[in-house]
Write a protein that holds these residues in place. Structure first.
Motif, short mmCIF file in Angstrom:
data_model
loop_
_atom_site.label_atom_id
_atom_site.label_comp_id
_atom_site.label_asym_id
_atom_site.label_seq_id
_atom_site.Cartn_x
_atom_site.Cartn_y
_atom_site.Cartn_z
N UNK A 174 0.85 -1.20 0.00
CA UNK A 174 0.00 0.00 0.00
C UNK A 174 0.88 1.24 0.00
N UNK A 175 1.88 1.24 0.86
CA UNK A 175 2.80 2.38 0.94
C UNK A 175 3.52 2.60 -0.39
N UNK A 176 4.00 1.52 -1.00
CA UNK A 176 4.67 1.62 -2.29
C UNK A 176 3.72 2.13 -3.37
N UNK A 177 2.46 1.68 -3.32
CA UNK A 177 1.45 2.12 -4.28
C UNK A 177 1.18 3.62 -4.13
N UNK A 178 1.07 4.08 -2.90
CA UNK A 178 0.79 5.50 -2.66
C UNK A 178 1.97 6.39 -3.02
N UNK A 179 3.17 5.85 -2.93
CA UNK A 179 4.37 6.60 -3.30
C UNK A 179 4.66 6.52 -4.79
N UNK A 180 3.80 5.85 -5.54
CA UNK A 180 3.92 5.66 -6.99
C UNK A 180 5.20 4.93 -7.39
N UNK A 181 5.67 4.03 -6.54
CA UNK A 181 6.82 3.22 -6.91
C UNK A 181 6.38 1.88 -7.50
N UNK A 182 5.10 1.58 -7.40
CA UNK A 182 4.54 0.36 -7.97
C UNK A 182 3.12 0.66 -8.44
N UNK A 183 2.72 0.03 -9.53
CA UNK A 183 1.39 0.26 -10.08
C UNK A 183 0.35 -0.60 -9.37
N UNK A 184 -0.90 -0.16 -9.42
CA UNK A 184 -2.00 -0.90 -8.80
C UNK A 184 -2.11 -2.31 -9.37
#
Length: 69
Positions: free
Chosen positions: A34-44
């Motif tokens: 979730x944190x990575x997704x919110x930081x835009x380092x990984x796509x949904x």
């Protein structure tokens, strides 16, 4: 006369078990991704694949997580 649906509802209510789907269980690694997704380092889409979630479930979890925090 009582139909079958009404009598079944009464039985479930008295047993304090409501019929329906089980609630969504949060995956063990949810916080990390979730944190990575919110930081835009990984796509949904990638998070969904990694955690084996369907699109609807993924976005429901996001809504629940954001409402609780």
């Amino acid at each position: 006369m009582v139909d079958n649906n009404s009598s079944m509802w009464l039985i479930f209510t008295r047993m304090s078990a409501v019929p329906g789907r089980k609630s969504i269980e949060v995956p063990k690694l949810w916080d990390k991704y979730y944190k990575m997704y919110k930081e835009n380092t990984i796509k949904a889409v990638d998070v969904m694949k990694i955690l084996e979630l369907k699109k609807t479930t993924f976005y429901k979890l996001i809504n629940q997580y954001e409402e609780s925090n």
